[in-house]
Design an enzyme around this catalytic site. Structure first.
Site, mmCIF file in Angstrom:
data_model
loop_
_atom_site.group_PDB
_atom_site.id
_atom_site.type_symbol
_atom_site.label_atom_id
_atom_site.label_comp_id
_atom_site.label_asym_id
_atom_site.label_seq_id
_atom_site.Cartn_x
_atom_site.Cartn_y
_atom_site.Cartn_z
ATOM 1 N N GLY A 1 0.803 -1.213 0.000
ATOM 2 C CA GLY A 1 0.000 0.000 0.000
ATOM 3 C C GLY A 1 0.833 1.257 0.000
ATOM 4 N N ASP B 1 11.366 -8.761 8.460
ATOM 5 C CA ASP B 1 11.680 -7.914 7.307
ATOM 6 C C ASP B 1 12.545 -6.725 7.733
ATOM 7 O OD1 ASP B 1 11.662 -7.375 4.610
ATOM 8 O OD2 ASP B 1 9.775 -6.281 4.641
#
Length: 701
Positions: free
Chosen positions: A377, A495
Site C-alpha cells: 500500500g 523484514d
C-alpha cells in the site's frame, strides 16, 4: 557570662533556624489572595478554581508552576560584614496536593502526571519534552540524561515496559528519568486495620498525596489516601536520595507536569501547599477546595409544565423535520465513510480513528501528501483534526491477497509494543476496501534514502556521519532486543532492512513496518510458515524449514549492519552476464569477507566516509565483524540480540571470526533449492528491494 565565641555561634544558629522558610497554599487557584500560577501548554485554571492540566486535546503537554523560585539552599548567616554562602546541603521541604484523573473511559487512562522540582535554568528544557508516556518531562533522547536535574513524583496510569514500569497504576520517584528509582502500586496502609488498600489513580475521585524530603537524612517519603482522610502513618514509599546532587542550583521551580494521549482524559489539581525549612506543608481545608465536574456534564435546569406544554409540540415538529433531513445526510455520509468492525478488534485493537478524520487529515489522500508506496500500500502524511498532530497514514491495498492478513498482523503486534526505537502505532481504521494504520510521523523518512538515495534519480541527502550511523545501529538493536526478549511475547519482525528503519526529528532510528511480523510465547516453538522477506536479508535455514525465529531476525540484522557501514545494498545488480545469460550480482557479505581475509576489513567502509576520514576505525571494524558474525550460516553460531547489544556497548569483547568462516551465498542457495525461481518475474526485479512471498516452500502447518 558566656564566652564571646560561643555567644556569636548561638546567635548565628538562631538566625539560621528562622531564616529562609517558604510557605504557600492554594485552596483552589482562582483569586483568594494567592498569586496566579505560571502555566504553559494546555494547562488552564477553570472559573471555579480547578487547575486543569490536560483537556480534550490529543497528544499535547502541560506544565503548571508556582510563579516564584523556591530557595532550596539558603545562605548561612555570617558575622557582620562578611558574605553569605549558600549551604551545600539542600533544605528540607514538604508538599501536599489533592488531584483527580477523569478519563472518558471508566478506569482507563493513557497518561499520568507528575509533581516535579526543576532548577530555573533547566525549566526551558521542558519545551522539548513529549506528551503521553513521557508525561511532559523528557523525550526519547533526554530521558535518563543526568543534565536534566529533575526530581519528580510520577502518578502513572500506564505500564510502559521501556521505562521498567511495574504496573498501570503506580507511584514512582524519578531522578532525571522515567525509569523510577523506586515505585509502588498506588494505595495506602490503613492505620486501623494495618492492611494495604489499593487506590485507582484514574478513579475520577479526588486523592491526596504528601511528599516530604529531609535534607539532613536525605530521606524521601511519599504517602497518599482518599481526599479528606488523615495522612497514613506508614508511607507508601520511603527511600534515601541526596537531592543536593540532583538539583544543582540554589533555587528551583516546583509544580506539575502532564501530557495527553490517544485516550482523552483530564488531570485536575484541586489544592496544593508547600513548605521549606523543615516545617510540614500547611494543611488544606477540603471544604474550601473546588468541586470536580461531573463527567457526564452538569444537569440541565428543570422546565416548568407550562413551558413544556407550549414548547413540546414545536420541538416535536421541528425534530421530525430535522430528523428526516439529517437522516438523508447521515445515510449519504455513512455510504461515503462506512467502516468495518470484527470481533478480533475488541481484543487486540488499539485506538480506532474515524475514517472521516483520516480522510480530512490527509486532504482526501491527495498525491501531494504521498510519502511513499510499497508492496502492501501507500503512506500519506496528515495532520489530525483538532490537535494538528502530524501522523503518517498507511493505506493498505485492498487488491493485495495478503492485505487483510498483513493488516491484522501489524495491528496485533505493534499495537501493544512500546519502545523508543520502534515506530509507534497510534491507531487504525477499517472500512470496506480500506485498511488504514496511523503512526507517529517520522520527518526524516527512511534510512534507505540516506544510504542509497530516493531511487528515482533524485539527489541523495547529505551523507550520514559515522556517529549517526552507529547511534542508529544501536537504536535498532535495542528495539529488536525488546521485541525478542523483553516484551510479554516474542515478536519476530521478518523484514529488517534499511528501508524499514525510519528516522525521527532527532535522527534516531526506529524500526517499523510490522506487516510480516509473527508473535509466539516465550519458550514456544515458532510455527512453520511461508518464506517471506527481502532477498539479501533472508537466513539460509528459512529455505529448509520455513520457520522464522529470532535468529533469522539476527541474520537480517547482520545484513543491515553491513549495509549501514558500507553504504551498499546486500545484493546489487552487476554490469556483466554469466554463462546462463543472467546478470551477475554483487553480494555484500562475500565482499566484506574478502576484505577481512586480506586483513583490511576497514576498506569495506562506505567510500564517502573513508574519503572524508571521519569515522572511527575500531568501531567500524567491530560493526563489520559483528555483521559477519550475525550472518553465520548456522543459526546456533549467531549471537542473540542481548549479546549483540553487549558487543556494541563494549561490555563484552566480540569473539574472533573462525579462519574457515564462509558466508552463505543466498542467491545461489535459492536457485539450487528452488529451480523455478528463474522463471519468476520477481527474480528479474531489482533484488535489493523486492519482497519474496509465497515462493513455494510448503513444509508444514
Amino acid at each position: 557570662m558566656l564566652p564571646k565565641k560561643l555567644l556569636l555561634l548561638l546567635q548565628l544558629l538562631a538566625q539560621l533556624l528562622v531564616a529562609g522558610g517558604v510557605d504557600f497554599a492554594y485552596e483552589g487557584f482562582a483569586g483568594g489572595g494567592t498569586r496566579q500560577l505560571s502555566l504553559d501548554g494546555m494547562a488552564t485554571i477553570m472559573p471555579d478554581g480547578l487547575l486543569l492540566l490536560t483537556n480534550d486535546t490529543n497528544m499535547s503537554k502541560a506544565h503548571a508552576f508556582h510563579p516564584d523560585l523556591v530557595t532550596l539552599r539558603p545562605a548561612l548567616p555570617t558575622a557582620p560584614g562578611t558574605t553569605a554562602v549558600p549551604t551545600a546541603t539542600m533544605s528540607s521541604f514538604s508538599t501536599t496536593f489533592v488531584f483527580a484523573i477523569a478519563s472518558d473511559l471508566v478506569g482507563l487512562s493513557t497518561s499520568g502526571f507528575a509533581f516535579l522540582v526543576v532548577p530555573g535554568n533547566a525549566r526551558d528544557a521542558l519545551a522539548s519534552a513529549m506528551p503521553a508516556q513521557y508525561l511532559g518531562l523528557f523525550n526519547t533522547s533526554s530521558n535518563g540524561d543526568p543534565r536534566n536535574h529533575v526530581f519528580a513524583v510520577e502518578l502513572d496510569t500506564v505500564r510502559n515496559p521501556e521505562f521498567g514500569d511495574m504496573d498501570d497504576n503506580h507511584v514512582g520517584l524519578d531522578i532525571n528519568s522515567l525509569n523510577s528509582s523506586v515505585a509502588a502500586t498506588a494505595g495506602y496502609y490503613d492505620d486501623d486495620a494495618g492492611v494495604f488498600r489499593n487506590l485507582s489513580l484514574a478513579s475520577r475521585e479526588p486523592l491526596q498525596v504528601w511528599v516530604d524530603y529531609d535534607g539532613a537524612t536525605t530521606e524521601i517519603a511519599v504517602a497518599m489516601a482518599p481526599a479528606g482522610s488523615p495522612r497514613p502513618k506508614r508511607p507508601l514509599l520511603s527511600t534515601r536520595i541526596d537531592l543536593s546532587t540532583v538539583i544543582a542550583a540554589d533555587t528551583a521551580y516546583v509544580g506539575f507536569s502532564s501530557g495527553s494521549s490517544i485516550v482523552l482524559c483530564r488531570h485536575y489539581v484541586l489544592g496544593w501547599s508547600f513548605s521549606t525549612g523543615g516545617a510540614a506543608a500547611p494543611p488544606l481545608d477540603h471544604a474550601q477546595l473546588p468541586k470536580l465536574p461531573r463527567v457526564a456534564g452538569p444537569p440541565k435546569p428543570p422546565r416548568s409544565r407550562a413551558t413544556l406544554a407550549i414548547a413540546l409540540p414545536i420541538m416535536t415538529t421541528t425534530a421530525v423535520l430535522a430528523a428526516v433531513a439529517v437522516g438523508v445526510l447521515v445515510h449519504r455520509r455513512r455510504l461515503r465513510y462506512a467502516e468495518l468492525r470484527e470481533d478480533w478488534e475488541e481484543e487486540f485493537g488499539p485506538h480506532r480513528f474515524a475514517f472521516k478524520d483520516l480522510h480530512d487529515a490527509t486532504g482526501g489522500f491527495k498525491d501531494k501528501r504521498l510519502l511513499g508506496a510499497g508492496g502492501f500500500g501507500s503512506v500519506y502524511m496528515g495532520a489530525l483534526p483538532g490537535s494538528r498532530t502530524q501522523v503518517a497514514v498507511k493505506r493498505v491495498s485492498h487488491e493485495s491477497r495478503q492485505g487483510v492478513k498483513e493488516f491484522i498482523a501489524e495491528v496485533v503486534s505493534i499495537g501493544r509494543l512500546r519502545h523508543r526505537n520502534l515506530v509507534q502505532l497510534l491507531g487504525y481504521c477499517r472500512r470496506k476496501g480500506e485498511l488504514l494504520l496511523v503512526y507517529d510521523y517520522m520527518p526524516n523518512g527512511s534510512l534507505d534514502k540516506y544510504l542509497h538515495g530516493d531511487g528515482d534519480g533524485g539527489s541523495k541527502p547529505a551523507t550520514l556521519g559515522w556517529a549517526q550511523r552507529l547511534r542508529i545501529i544501536k537504536g535498532v538493536a535495542s528495539g529488536l532486543l525488546y521485541m525478542h526478549e523483553d516484551w510479554e511475547k516474542v515478536v519476530v519482525h521478518r523484514d529488517i532492512k534499511a528501508s524499514n528503519v525510519l528516522l525521527d526529528a532527532e535522527m534516531n532510528g526506529r524500526l517499523g513496518d510490522f506487516g510480516l511480523a509473527r508473535l509466539y510465547d516465550h519458550g514456544a516453538d515458532p510455527h512453520t510458515t511461508r518464506v517471506v522477506g527481502t532477498m539479501g536479508y533472508l537466513a539460509p535455514e528459512l529455505m529448509r524449514t520455513g520457520k522464522a525465529t529470532t535468529l533469522s531476525d539476527v541474520f537480517a540484522f547482520g545484513a543491515f549492519l553491513l549495509e549501514v557501514a558500507c553504504g551498499r545494498r546486500p545484493i546489487e545488480e552487476g554490469d556483466e552476464e554469466d554463462v546462463y545469460g543472467d546478470v551477475e550480482r554483487f553480494v555484500l557479505a562475500d565482499w566484506v569477507l574478502g576484505h577481512w581475509r586480506n586483513g583490511a576489513i576497514a576498506g569495506a567502509v562506505d567510500a564517502e566516509l573513508r574519503a572524508a576520514g571521519v569515522y572511527d576505525a575500531a568501531e567500524a571494524d567491530l560493526v563489520l565483524r559483528l555483521g559477519l558474525t550475525c550472518m553465520h550460516p548456522s543459526p546456533a553460531a549467531r549471537p542473540s540480540m542481548r549479546q549483540v547489544m553487549q558487543y556494541l556497548d563494549g561490555s563484552t569483547p566480540l569473539p574472533e571470526l573462525p579462519p574457515t568462516y564462509v558466508t552463505f551465498n543466498m542467491l545461489a542457495a535459492m536457485e539450487t533449492h528452488q529451480g523455478v525461481l528463474r522463471s519468476l518475474s520477481i527474480w528479474r526485479a531489482a533484488s535489493s528491494v523486492a519482497t519474496i512471498s509465497d515462493i513455494g516452500v510448503d513444509s508444514g502447518r
